[in-house]
Write an enzyme that holds these catalytic residues in place. Structure first.
Site, mmCIF file in Angstrom:
data_model
loop_
_atom_site.group_PDB
_atom_site.id
_atom_site.type_symbol
_atom_site.label_atom_id
_atom_site.label_comp_id
_atom_site.label_asym_id
_atom_site.label_seq_id
_atom_site.Cartn_x
_atom_site.Cartn_y
_atom_site.Cartn_z
ATOM 1 N N TYR A 28 0.840 -1.202 0.000
ATOM 2 C CA TYR A 28 0.000 0.000 0.000
ATOM 3 C C TYR A 28 0.873 1.251 0.000
ATOM 4 O O TYR A 28 0.656 2.175 -0.798
ATOM 5 C CB TYR A 28 -0.933 0.011 1.205
ATOM 6 C CG TYR A 28 -1.799 1.254 1.263
ATOM 7 C CD1 TYR A 28 -2.918 1.380 0.449
ATOM 8 C CD2 TYR A 28 -1.478 2.308 2.118
ATOM 9 C CE1 TYR A 28 -3.697 2.536 0.480
ATOM 10 C CE2 TYR A 28 -2.258 3.459 2.163
ATOM 11 C CZ TYR A 28 -3.367 3.568 1.343
ATOM 12 O OH TYR A 28 -4.131 4.710 1.379
ATOM 13 N N LYS B 211 1.224 4.131 -3.074
ATOM 14 C CA LYS B 211 0.971 5.560 -2.886
ATOM 15 C C LYS B 211 2.218 6.393 -3.165
ATOM 16 O O LYS B 211 2.107 7.545 -3.605
ATOM 17 C CB LYS B 211 0.442 5.816 -1.473
ATOM 18 C CG LYS B 211 -0.971 5.290 -1.255
ATOM 19 C CD LYS B 211 -1.969 5.918 -2.242
ATOM 20 C CE LYS B 211 -3.394 5.487 -2.003
ATOM 21 N NZ LYS B 211 -4.340 6.101 -2.945
#
Length: 244
Positions: free
Chosen positions: A141, A145
């Site tokens: 994750y 990002k």
């Protein structure tokens, strides 16, 4: 009045942003993974000028999303809001889909990519990355990002006539963030709405990383030219699409 396309806007921060924009008098085009998701959008669905359906975890469907959205263009702004926190689809939804949509859609005046404060724990090491299977990356994750924040900086540099910015909306209590998330849900959509519609007569804002309308310093890799080039090469190799 602006025309704005928001991915992942049948719920959560995307829906809140759409609601705020419609209340301000703007034309909004919504997107959802499945058509049934619009049942949760209520009056916002009825007030939107159009809807687009497609699973951003699937490369072919993402291409179709770009084609569907093109029926409502030109857009003054595009907000790449859709995102997932867990599962194998993290890279597909959080990084690959924004890249594909950016590459295929007509250039808007403004583009906003939703990042996260967790991008600072991402790694710029792209060796052996599997865009289909995020489970192979322990910090997938955060990595995803970091990559989409770098994409925002790349677009700002490549497209000088388009304002491109990344936004950390905070850890807010949405479906993805969870009920115990500590940040203010009401502030979660404000910055992206502001960046998509602000009066820019006096100045131009592009290439920024923002938290609650304040510019912050991102991970050092975000503006690293070598990393940007490597990221673009990887995304082009995987998708078969070059960023104009």
């Amino acid at each position: 009045m602006a025309r704005i396309f928001i991915t992942g806007s049948a719920g959560g921060l995307g829906l809140n942003a759409a609601r705020a924009l419609i209340q301000q008098g703007h034309d909004v085009v919504l997107h959802a993974r499945h058509g049934s998701r619009f049942a949760h959008a209520g009056a916002v669905r009825d007030q939107a000028v159009g809807t687009v359906v497609g699973d951003l975890a699937d490369l072919a469907e993402t291409v179709q999303v770009a084609e569907q959205a093109g029926q409502y263009s030109p857009f003054d702004a595009v907000i790449h809001n859709a995102g997932v926190y867990s599962g194998n689809e993290i890279f597909s939804v959080n990084t690959v889909a924004p890249y594909v949509l950016t590459a295929l859609m007509a250039r808007p005046r403004r583009v906003v990519y939703i990042s996260s404060g967790m991008h600072r724990w991402g790694t710029p090491d792209l060796q052996g990355i599997d865009w289909r299977n995020a489970a192979r990356r322990p910090a997938a994750y955060s990595d995803s990002k970091l990559y989409v924040t770098a994409l925002s900086a790349i677009v700002a540099r490549r497209w000088p006539d388009t304002e491109s910015n990344a936004v950390d909306p905070g850890w807010v209590p949405t479906r993805m963030g969870g009920r115990s998330a500590p940040d203010d849900l009401e502030l979660g959509h404000v910055t992206q709405v502001w960046l998509a519609t602000r009066d820019s007569a006096g100045d131009r804002v592009s290439g920024g990383y923002w938290f609650h309308q304040q510019r912050r310093e991102p991970h050092e890799a975000v503006n690293d030219a070598a990393f940007q080039a490597e990221l673009l090469a990887e995304l082009e190799r995987y998708t078969g699409l070059a960023l104009p």
